[in-house]
Design a protein around this motif. Structure first.
Motif, PDB file in Angstrom:
ATOM      1  N   LEU A 135       0.530  -0.757   0.430  1.00  0.00           N
ATOM      2  CA  LEU A 135       0.048  -0.046  -0.179  1.00  0.00           C
ATOM      3  C   LEU A 135       1.272   1.644   0.113  1.00  0.00           C
ATOM      4  O   LEU A 135       0.591   2.399  -1.118  1.00  0.00           O
ATOM      5  CB  LEU A 135      -0.565  -0.312   0.988  1.00  0.00           C
ATOM      6  CG  LEU A 135      -1.795  -1.198   1.511  1.00  0.00           C
ATOM      7  CD1 LEU A 135      -3.144  -1.085   2.068  1.00  0.00           C
ATOM      8  CD2 LEU A 135      -3.211  -0.785  -0.154  1.00  0.00           C
ATOM      9  N   ASP A 136       1.958   1.472   0.839  1.00  0.00           N
ATOM     10  CA  ASP A 136       2.791   2.803   0.609  1.00  0.00           C
ATOM     11  C   ASP A 136       3.479   2.534  -0.510  1.00  0.00           C
ATOM     12  O   ASP A 136       3.520   3.924  -0.796  1.00  0.00           O
ATOM     13  CB  ASP A 136       3.668   2.272   1.900  1.00  0.00           C
ATOM     14  CG  ASP A 136       3.675   2.124   2.954  1.00  0.00           C
ATOM     15  OD1 ASP A 136       2.397   2.877   3.463  1.00  0.00           O
ATOM     16  OD2 ASP A 136       4.312   2.304   4.623  1.00  0.00           O
ATOM     17  N   ALA A 137       3.686   1.655  -1.075  1.00  0.00           N
ATOM     18  CA  ALA A 137       4.532   1.828  -2.321  1.00  0.00           C
ATOM     19  C   ALA A 137       3.462   1.983  -3.184  1.00  0.00           C
ATOM     20  O   ALA A 137       4.134   2.690  -4.530  1.00  0.00           O
ATOM     21  CB  ALA A 137       5.367   0.925  -3.040  1.00  0.00           C
ATOM     22  N   VAL A 138       2.426   1.642  -4.044  1.00  0.00           N
ATOM     23  CA  VAL A 138       1.251   1.898  -4.415  1.00  0.00           C
ATOM     24  C   VAL A 138       1.202   4.026  -4.024  1.00  0.00           C
ATOM     25  O   VAL A 138       1.154   4.251  -5.071  1.00  0.00           O
ATOM     26  CB  VAL A 138       0.277   1.141  -4.405  1.00  0.00           C
ATOM     27  CG1 VAL A 138      -0.890   1.409  -5.591  1.00  0.00           C
ATOM     28  CG2 VAL A 138       0.468   0.008  -5.281  1.00  0.00           C
ATOM     29  N   LEU A 139       0.559   4.226  -3.197  1.00  0.00           N
ATOM     30  CA  LEU A 139       0.372   5.383  -3.183  1.00  0.00           C
ATOM     31  C   LEU A 139       1.046   6.246  -3.233  1.00  0.00           C
ATOM     32  O   LEU A 139       1.096   7.550  -3.624  1.00  0.00           O
ATOM     33  CB  LEU A 139      -0.102   5.538  -1.155  1.00  0.00           C
ATOM     34  CG  LEU A 139      -1.692   5.214  -1.455  1.00  0.00           C
ATOM     35  CD1 LEU A 139      -1.743   4.999   0.283  1.00  0.00           C
ATOM     36  CD2 LEU A 139      -2.551   5.088  -1.984  1.00  0.00           C
ATOM     37  N   ILE A 140       2.782   5.803  -2.348  1.00  0.00           N
ATOM     38  CA  ILE A 140       3.972   6.872  -3.080  1.00  0.00           C
ATOM     39  C   ILE A 140       4.336   6.903  -4.473  1.00  0.00           C
ATOM     40  O   ILE A 140       4.485   7.527  -4.901  1.00  0.00           O
ATOM     41  CB  ILE A 140       5.144   7.015  -1.828  1.00  0.00           C
ATOM     42  CG1 ILE A 140       4.338   6.759  -1.007  1.00  0.00           C
ATOM     43  CG2 ILE A 140       6.936   7.230  -2.577  1.00  0.00           C
ATOM     44  CD1 ILE A 140       5.900   6.496   0.307  1.00  0.00           C
ATOM     45  N   GLY A 141       3.908   6.049  -4.922  1.00  0.00           N
ATOM     46  CA  GLY A 141       4.457   5.488  -6.548  1.00  0.00           C
ATOM     47  C   GLY A 141       3.877   6.516  -7.519  1.00  0.00           C
ATOM     48  O   GLY A 141       4.178   7.335  -8.036  1.00  0.00           O
ATOM     49  N   VAL A 191      10.804   5.587 -10.778  1.00  0.00           N
ATOM     50  CA  VAL A 191       9.708   6.015  -9.945  1.00  0.00           C
ATOM     51  C   VAL A 191       9.827   3.979  -9.689  1.00  0.00           C
ATOM     52  O   VAL A 191       9.848   3.724  -8.526  1.00  0.00           O
ATOM     53  CB  VAL A 191       8.985   6.253 -10.610  1.00  0.00           C
ATOM     54  CG1 VAL A 191       7.248   5.579  -9.968  1.00  0.00           C
ATOM     55  CG2 VAL A 191       8.299   7.522 -11.052  1.00  0.00           C
ATOM     56  N   LEU A 192      10.267   3.707 -10.554  1.00  0.00           N
ATOM     57  CA  LEU A 192      10.282   1.645 -10.674  1.00  0.00           C
ATOM     58  C   LEU A 192      11.037   1.087  -9.107  1.00  0.00           C
ATOM     59  O   LEU A 192      10.773   1.261  -8.022  1.00  0.00           O
ATOM     60  CB  LEU A 192      10.318   1.502 -11.286  1.00  0.00           C
ATOM     61  CG  LEU A 192      10.315  -0.245 -11.439  1.00  0.00           C
ATOM     62  CD1 LEU A 192       8.713  -1.068 -11.051  1.00  0.00           C
ATOM     63  CD2 LEU A 192      10.844  -1.034 -12.893  1.00  0.00           C
ATOM     64  N   PRO A 193      12.587   2.137  -9.508  1.00  0.00           N
ATOM     65  CA  PRO A 193      13.341   1.784  -8.203  1.00  0.00           C
ATOM     66  C   PRO A 193      12.893   2.538  -6.933  1.00  0.00           C
ATOM     67  O   PRO A 193      13.085   1.794  -5.902  1.00  0.00           O
ATOM     68  CB  PRO A 193      14.613   2.616  -8.416  1.00  0.00           C
ATOM     69  CG  PRO A 193      14.385   2.736  -9.921  1.00  0.00           C
ATOM     70  CD  PRO A 193      13.339   3.047  -9.966  1.00  0.00           C
ATOM     71  N   LEU A 194      12.025   3.661  -6.876  1.00  0.00           N
ATOM     72  CA  LEU A 194      11.578   3.713  -5.449  1.00  0.00           C
ATOM     73  C   LEU A 194      10.899   3.733  -4.773  1.00  0.00           C
ATOM     74  O   LEU A 194      10.171   3.510  -3.819  1.00  0.00           O
ATOM     75  CB  LEU A 194      11.196   5.651  -6.089  1.00  0.00           C
ATOM     76  CG  LEU A 194      11.889   6.869  -6.173  1.00  0.00           C
ATOM     77  CD1 LEU A 194      11.745   8.043  -6.114  1.00  0.00           C
ATOM     78  CD2 LEU A 194      13.144   7.175  -4.994  1.00  0.00           C
ATOM     79  N   VAL A 195      10.012   2.997  -5.715  1.00  0.00           N
ATOM     80  CA  VAL A 195       8.725   2.162  -5.366  1.00  0.00           C
ATOM     81  C   VAL A 195       9.511   0.835  -4.760  1.00  0.00           C
ATOM     82  O   VAL A 195       8.883   0.348  -4.051  1.00  0.00           O
ATOM     83  CB  VAL A 195       7.939   1.816  -6.440  1.00  0.00           C
ATOM     84  CG1 VAL A 195       6.107   0.424  -6.229  1.00  0.00           C
ATOM     85  CG2 VAL A 195       6.706   3.026  -6.452  1.00  0.00           C
ATOM     86  N   VAL A 196      10.166   0.354  -5.440  1.00  0.00           N
ATOM     87  CA  VAL A 196      10.851  -0.988  -4.921  1.00  0.00           C
ATOM     88  C   VAL A 196      11.302  -0.880  -3.925  1.00  0.00           C
ATOM     89  O   VAL A 196      11.195  -1.758  -2.800  1.00  0.00           O
ATOM     90  CB  VAL A 196      11.278  -1.794  -5.614  1.00  0.00           C
ATOM     91  CG1 VAL A 196      12.026  -3.135  -5.479  1.00  0.00           C
ATOM     92  CG2 VAL A 196      10.532  -1.844  -7.260  1.00  0.00           C
ATOM     93  N   SER A 217      11.839  -1.195   2.224  1.00  0.00           N
ATOM     94  CA  SER A 217      12.375  -0.836   3.499  1.00  0.00           C
ATOM     95  C   SER A 217      11.098   0.045   4.564  1.00  0.00           C
ATOM     96  O   SER A 217      10.835  -0.616   5.478  1.00  0.00           O
ATOM     97  CB  SER A 217      12.170   0.785   3.112  1.00  0.00           C
ATOM     98  OG  SER A 217      11.346   1.314   2.695  1.00  0.00           O
ATOM     99  N   ALA A 218       9.763  -0.801   3.885  1.00  0.00           N
ATOM    100  CA  ALA A 218       8.528  -1.958   5.028  1.00  0.00           C
ATOM    101  C   ALA A 218       8.899  -2.205   5.513  1.00  0.00           C
ATOM    102  O   ALA A 218       7.788  -2.244   6.621  1.00  0.00           O
ATOM    103  CB  ALA A 218       7.153  -1.509   4.274  1.00  0.00           C
TER     104      ALA A 218
END
Length: 371
Positions: free
Chosen positions: A225-231, A242-247, A252-253
């Motif tokens: 959920l964090d990765a989807v919303l922030i991405g 964007v993809l590296p930051l989502v991963v 990191s969660a």
């Protein structure tokens, strides 16, 4: 009419209170001794905890292979290799795009420094080049004066990194053995224990295993959920990578507090050097809002349902674990609280009176209505 206290009952109540307090004190002392012993064995317990958490994540594919006729060693080896390849792939998804755009990022960092310098030189700060040079010289002299402490810090950091690598390798080896021999552990444990312990301890271990699995699944859902919303926010702003930051956000969660701070700092920095201060501020607001939703809504709700804990208990456990043992305490606080809840519920089941069964042949008398 006034009533006088009975001296006999008062002494009996006092003796009962003293006995209960003494027994509670013995329990607290034993708990403190147990925690001290675990602290002395932390170099072994920490890889064991990580290995168990990784095993809960990799056990479903291993179980699938074993049910389809694969030998335990072959299934465990295959899943372990696939897990390591997945970890390397995740690292590549983060590092390769960053390395390919390193030139642009470096240029953006330099331009960002120049922009900050020009902004500082104007009103209201009016910081001139002489003041900046003087500040840099002062900082350099302070650094030179604290070389010994810096060297000590560097060696401490290197030792921490080495210990982390050793812990990770040991956790992976333990994961392999858990995947290979895990189903045989509970029967073996039952044969080693005498009397009723042969039933109680394996039952508690099985319930604890299910609880750890629920924790890992809920944490993965929170990270997703964090990765989807922030991405989504980064994509709408046009922030690169964007993809590296989502991963990175998803991975990191699994590390409380420091993981979210690190992923958020990287995202804000990339937005600053690529899109400018305005978009960087928007990214910071998005990350703070998502992290607040995670900490106060997503994580308590999802983990409370999966672990059988109230959302308030999850928040209190994370807060207490972080205050007692920092990041590690925050990481293990929720599963530890869930395991304690499992043990307490099982203890209540064993200490509760069995439900009384009514005899169907016994005549039932109707209740007399009160007048």
């Amino acid at each position: 009419m006034s009533q006088t206290l009975s001296s006999v009952r008062s002494r009996a109540a006092l003796r009962t209170s003293a006995r209960v307090c003494g027994e509670l004190l013995v329990v607290l002392v034993m708990a403190a001794v147990t925690i001290w012993i675990l602290g002395r064995m932390w170099s072994v317990i920490w890889p064991l905890i990580i290995g168990l958490l990784l095993t809960t994540l990799t056990w479903p594919p291993t179980r699938f292979l074993r049910r389809h006729g694969w030998a335990p060693a072959l299934a465990a080896s295959t899943v372990t290799v696939l897990f390591l390849l997945s970890a390397v792939g995740v690292a590549a998804m983060i590092t390769v795009p960053v390395a390919s755009q390193s030139g642009e990022l470096t240029t953006g960092v330099v331009e960002g420094i120049h922009q900050v310098r020009e902004w500082a030189a104007g009103p209201p700060l009016n910081i001139g080049d002489d003041q900046i040079t003087e500040g840099v010289d002062t900082a350099v002299s302070r650094v030179q004066g604290s070389v010994d402490s810096i060297i000590t810090t560097v060696f401490t950091g290197l030792s921490t990194v080495v210990n982390g690598v050793v812990t990770a390798l040991l956790a992976v080896f333990l994961m392999f053995f858990f995947l290979k021999d895990g189903p045989r552990f509970l029967p073996w444990l039952a044969r080693q224990l005498p009397g009723r312990l042969a039933k109680d301890v394996p039952t508690l271990a099985a319930r604890g295993w299910d609880t750890l699995g629920s924790f890992v699944r809920s944490q993965a859902l929170v990270g997703l959920l964090d990765a989807v919303l922030i991405g989504l926010g980064l994509w709408l702003l046009g922030v690169p990578l964007v993809l590296p930051l989502v991963v990175l956000t998803f991975v990191s969660a699994f590390v409380p507090i420091i993981g979210a701070l690190f992923a958020g700092l990287v995202a804000v920095l990339i937005a600053l050097v690529s899109n400018g201060p305005a978009d960087a501020l928007i990214v910071l607001v998005i990350i703070v809002a998502v992290q607040q939703l995670e900490g106060n809504v997503f994580q308590p709700m999802i983990q409370s349902r999966g672990l059988g804990l109230h959302a308030g208990m999850v928040l209190l456990a994370v807060t207490l674990g972080g205050s007692l043992a920092g990041i590690v305490g925050s990481l293990i606080a929720v599963p530890l609280a869930a395991l304690l809840a499992v043990a307490w519920n099982y203890l209540r089941e064993q200490l509760s009176d069995p439900p009384q069964e009514t005899d169907p042949h016994e005549p039932q008398t109707a209740a007399t209505p009160s007048l």
